[in-house]
Design a protein around this motif. Structure first.
Motif, PDB file in Angstrom:
ATOM      1  N   ALA A 130     -14.645  13.642  -6.430  1.00 21.82           N
ATOM      2  CA  ALA A 130     -13.638  14.590  -5.947  1.00 21.82           C
ATOM      3  C   ALA A 130     -14.245  15.629  -5.014  1.00 21.82           C
ATOM      4  N   ALA A 131     -15.495  16.014  -5.291  1.00 24.23           N
ATOM      5  CA  ALA A 131     -16.143  17.022  -4.443  1.00 24.23           C
ATOM      6  C   ALA A 131     -16.308  16.522  -3.015  1.00 24.23           C
ATOM      7  N   VAL A 132     -16.590  15.235  -2.866  1.00 25.99           N
ATOM      8  CA  VAL A 132     -16.749  14.651  -1.526  1.00 25.99           C
ATOM      9  C   VAL A 132     -15.419  14.645  -0.790  1.00 25.99           C
ATOM     10  N   LEU A 133     -14.369  14.199  -1.481  1.00 27.06           N
ATOM     11  CA  LEU A 133     -13.050  14.164  -0.858  1.00 27.06           C
ATOM     12  C   LEU A 133     -12.576  15.560  -0.480  1.00 27.06           C
ATOM     13  N   ASP A 134     -12.885  16.530  -1.325  1.00 23.42           N
ATOM     14  CA  ASP A 134     -12.479  17.904  -1.057  1.00 23.42           C
ATOM     15  C   ASP A 134     -13.112  18.411   0.234  1.00 23.42           C
ATOM     16  N   VAL A 135     -14.404  18.162   0.399  1.00 30.23           N
ATOM     17  CA  VAL A 135     -15.099  18.585   1.621  1.00 30.23           C
ATOM     18  C   VAL A 135     -14.509  17.896   2.843  1.00 30.23           C
ATOM     19  N   CYS A 136     -14.308  16.582   2.740  1.00 29.24           N
ATOM     20  CA  CYS A 136     -13.804  15.822   3.890  1.00 29.24           C
ATOM     21  C   CYS A 136     -12.397  16.242   4.275  1.00 29.24           C
ATOM     22  N   ARG A 137     -11.548  16.421   3.288  1.00 25.77           N
ATOM     23  CA  ARG A 137     -10.164  16.763   3.575  1.00 25.77           C
ATOM     24  C   ARG A 137     -10.022  18.186   4.112  1.00 25.77           C
ATOM     25  N   ARG A 138     -10.875  19.095   3.671  1.00 25.16           N
ATOM     26  CA  ARG A 138     -10.794  20.468   4.134  1.00 25.16           C
ATOM     27  C   ARG A 138     -11.366  20.661   5.538  1.00 25.16           C
ATOM     28  N   TYR A 139     -12.405  19.889   5.863  1.00 32.39           N
ATOM     29  CA  TYR A 139     -13.128  20.161   7.109  1.00 32.39           C
ATOM     30  C   TYR A 139     -13.099  19.015   8.118  1.00 32.39           C
ATOM     31  N   HIS A 140     -12.293  17.990   7.831  1.00 31.58           N
ATOM     32  CA  HIS A 140     -12.274  16.859   8.755  1.00 31.58           C
ATOM     33  C   HIS A 140     -11.755  17.247  10.138  1.00 31.58           C
ATOM     34  N   GLY A 141     -10.876  18.247  10.193  1.00 28.89           N
ATOM     35  CA  GLY A 141     -10.316  18.638  11.483  1.00 28.89           C
ATOM     36  C   GLY A 141     -11.375  19.073  12.467  1.00 28.89           C
ATOM     37  N   TYR A 142     -12.390  19.773  11.987  1.00 30.94           N
ATOM     38  CA  TYR A 142     -13.469  20.215  12.869  1.00 30.94           C
ATOM     39  C   TYR A 142     -14.271  19.018  13.385  1.00 30.94           C
ATOM     40  N   LEU A 143     -14.511  18.056  12.495  1.00 35.53           N
ATOM     41  CA  LEU A 143     -15.246  16.855  12.899  1.00 35.53           C
ATOM     42  C   LEU A 143     -14.450  16.032  13.889  1.00 35.53           C
ATOM     43  N   LEU A 154     -11.020   6.406   6.857  1.00 41.22           N
ATOM     44  CA  LEU A 154     -11.023   5.451   5.739  1.00 41.22           C
ATOM     45  C   LEU A 154     -11.352   6.160   4.425  1.00 41.22           C
ATOM     46  N   LEU A 155     -12.320   7.064   4.474  1.00 45.01           N
ATOM     47  CA  LEU A 155     -12.745   7.772   3.277  1.00 45.01           C
ATOM     48  C   LEU A 155     -11.628   8.692   2.767  1.00 45.01           C
ATOM     49  N   ILE A 156     -11.050   9.476   3.666  1.00 44.03           N
ATOM     50  CA  ILE A 156     -10.020  10.434   3.270  1.00 44.03           C
ATOM     51  C   ILE A 156      -8.775   9.722   2.733  1.00 44.03           C
ATOM     52  N   GLU A 157      -8.390   8.639   3.364  1.00 49.47           N
ATOM     53  CA  GLU A 157      -7.162   7.938   2.984  1.00 49.47           C
ATOM     54  C   GLU A 157      -7.345   7.035   1.769  1.00 49.47           C
ATOM     55  N   ASN A 158      -8.546   6.956   1.226  1.00 42.52           N
ATOM     56  CA  ASN A 158      -8.812   6.115   0.067  1.00 42.52           C
ATOM     57  C   ASN A 158      -7.875   6.434  -1.103  1.00 42.52           C
ATOM     58  N   ARG A 159      -7.592   7.705  -1.314  1.00 42.82           N
ATOM     59  CA  ARG A 159      -6.743   8.100  -2.436  1.00 42.82           C
ATOM     60  C   ARG A 159      -5.324   7.586  -2.282  1.00 42.82           C
ATOM     61  N   ARG A 160      -4.840   7.485  -1.054  1.00 43.04           N
ATOM     62  CA  ARG A 160      -3.452   7.078  -0.824  1.00 43.04           C
ATOM     63  C   ARG A 160      -3.287   5.571  -0.702  1.00 43.04           C
ATOM     64  N   ARG A 161      -4.188   4.902   0.020  1.00 41.46           N
ATOM     65  CA  ARG A 161      -3.985   3.479   0.286  1.00 41.46           C
ATOM     66  C   ARG A 161      -5.114   2.599  -0.220  1.00 41.46           C
ATOM     67  N   GLY A 162      -6.158   3.206  -0.809  1.00 43.13           N
ATOM     68  CA  GLY A 162      -7.276   2.408  -1.287  1.00 43.13           C
ATOM     69  C   GLY A 162      -8.165   1.960  -0.141  1.00 43.13           C
ATOM     70  N   LEU A 163      -9.176   1.180  -0.496  1.00 40.60           N
ATOM     71  CA  LEU A 163     -10.109   0.714   0.525  1.00 40.60           C
ATOM     72  C   LEU A 163     -10.050  -0.800   0.707  1.00 40.60           C
ATOM     73  N   VAL A 164      -9.790  -1.527  -0.371  1.00 34.14           N
ATOM     74  CA  VAL A 164      -9.707  -2.992  -0.299  1.00 34.14           C
ATOM     75  C   VAL A 164      -8.447  -3.448  -1.019  1.00 34.14           C
ATOM     76  N   ALA A 165      -7.499  -3.985  -0.261  1.00 30.26           N
ATOM     77  CA  ALA A 165      -6.244  -4.525  -0.815  1.00 30.26           C
ATOM     78  C   ALA A 165      -5.529  -3.511  -1.707  1.00 30.26           C
ATOM     79  N   GLY A 166      -5.565  -2.258  -1.325  1.00 29.26           N
ATOM     80  CA  GLY A 166      -4.872  -1.221  -2.062  1.00 29.26           C
ATOM     81  C   GLY A 166      -5.639  -0.649  -3.233  1.00 29.26           C
ATOM     82  N   ARG A 167      -6.835  -1.161  -3.511  1.00 34.93           N
ATOM     83  CA  ARG A 167      -7.640  -0.665  -4.619  1.00 34.93           C
ATOM     84  C   ARG A 167      -8.538   0.470  -4.139  1.00 34.93           C
ATOM     85  N   ARG A 168      -8.527   1.559  -4.895  1.00 30.21           N
ATOM     86  CA  ARG A 168      -9.279   2.731  -4.494  1.00 30.21           C
ATOM     87  C   ARG A 168     -10.760   2.583  -4.818  1.00 30.21           C
TER      88      ARG A 168
END
Length: 340
Positions: free
Chosen positions: A161-174, A142-156
């Protein structure tokens, strides 16, 4: 290992889903040869039923060794892909073939380990750790996809950015940890609940094996994986507590997340989204008119927990991400992301 094969990743995905169904059937078949184990009586929600009454050092080590080996290989493949492959292709790469073979091999190893030693990781860790690992995976999506589809009714949601960067880079390990830990938590029993769970886990292992391919980020495929938790949770609840149990909380809870968030990333028309929302509301009203309208509030529990956890994760990751940026101001361009 970077070279691309002639096999398209989308074709591999189309063939992989029925292959996973066949693999689940083989798990059931192998389970007919499991030894009879006199299990202890069920002791409540925090008790995991399928574990040996008298474990030994060997039964414990067999599960932990298998898990550790599977985990290390998976993390090693992710590291290799992020540092050597670093680009998406439509065709399968050699690393995808290696990942598929490795995961299939460890499925076979776990089946053999269950046949000989029976116990999974459940003997030593809480059942809530297994459930929590899957919840954490869903929340990070949900957190990573926020940029593409938002969190509530398409609203982001406004996420640093620092949080998204960490999640997107290292989510595979998690995600790898969550799936493999859950897989080795259970012995490869063949109850209906176990088989449904293994089918879901095998699909997630298939997804992880398609790293850096266009199939890996196909939005219909990824949202299907998210929605399958509604199917799994609902069916297991029905099996455990019958038609009068808590299954509507799982069904409408996870479907609630779909209509609030997930369907807005599929490119559906506004009309289609309104139809889906209306169908969801009508189905919930119909079920709870039978179940009791005084209990309808339970359908918001799962969405509330997941959205609250999104906020908690942001608050936990943000200071760590800022500290990492200060210590290493030059961005590492050799670690591309896996999701849009």
């Amino acid at each position: 290992m970077v070279n691309e094969t002639p096999v398209r990743s989308e074709r591999a995905l189309l063939l992989g889903v029925p292959a996973v169904a066949v693999l689940t059937g083989l798990v059931w078949l192998a389970g007919q040869m499991l030894p009879d184990v006199a299990l202890l009586p069920d002791q409540g929600a925090s008790w995991y039923y399928w574990k040996l009454p008298e474990p030994t050092a060997w039964t414990r080590l067999s599960a932990w060794f298998g898990y550790a080996a599977h985990q290390i290989v998976s993390w090693g493949l992710i590291w290799y892909a992020q540092t050597r492959v670093r680009r998406y292709t439509r065709g399968l790469k050699r690393i995808n073939v290696v990942a598929l073979a490795a995961n299939l091999g460890f499925v076979g190893l776990h089946a053999l380990q269950t046949r000989v030693f029976y116990d999974g990781l459940a003997q030593d860790v809480s059942i809530f750790s297994s459930q929590g690992s899957v919840v954490l995976l869903l929340v990070v999506v949900l957190l990573i996809e926020n940029r593409r589809r938002g969190l509530v009714a398409g609203r982001r949601m406004s996420i640093p950015a620092a949080v998204l960067d960490v999640c997107r880079r290292y989510h595979g390990y998690l995600f790898s940890w969550a799936v493999i830990y859950t897989f080795w938590y259970h012995p490869m029993e063949v109850t209906s609940g176990h088989l449904i769970g293994f089918f879901y886990v095998f699909l997630l292992l298939l997804q992880s094996s398609l790293i850096f391919t266009t199939a890996h980020t196909n939005r219909w495929w990824t949202v299907s994986l998210e929605l399958l938790v509604a199917v799994h949770g609902t069916l297991v609840a029905v099996m455990n507590s019958g038609p009068h149990g808590a299954w509507p909380m799982f069904l409408f809870g996870f479907l609630g997340i779909f209509v609030i968030t997930q369907m807005h990333g599929l490119g559906l028309s506004i009309r289609t989204r309104w139809i889906l929302l209306t169908a969801y509301a009508a189905a919930a009203a119909g079920v709870y008119s039978w179940r009791g309208l005084d209990r309808i509030a339970e359908i918001v529990r799962i969405p509330m927990i997941e959205y609250l956890l999104v906020a908690v994760l942001v608050l936990l990751i943000w200071p760590v991400a800022l500290l990492a940026r200060r210590r290493s101001p030059a961005r590492d361009e050799a670690a591309p992301v896996d999701l849009r």
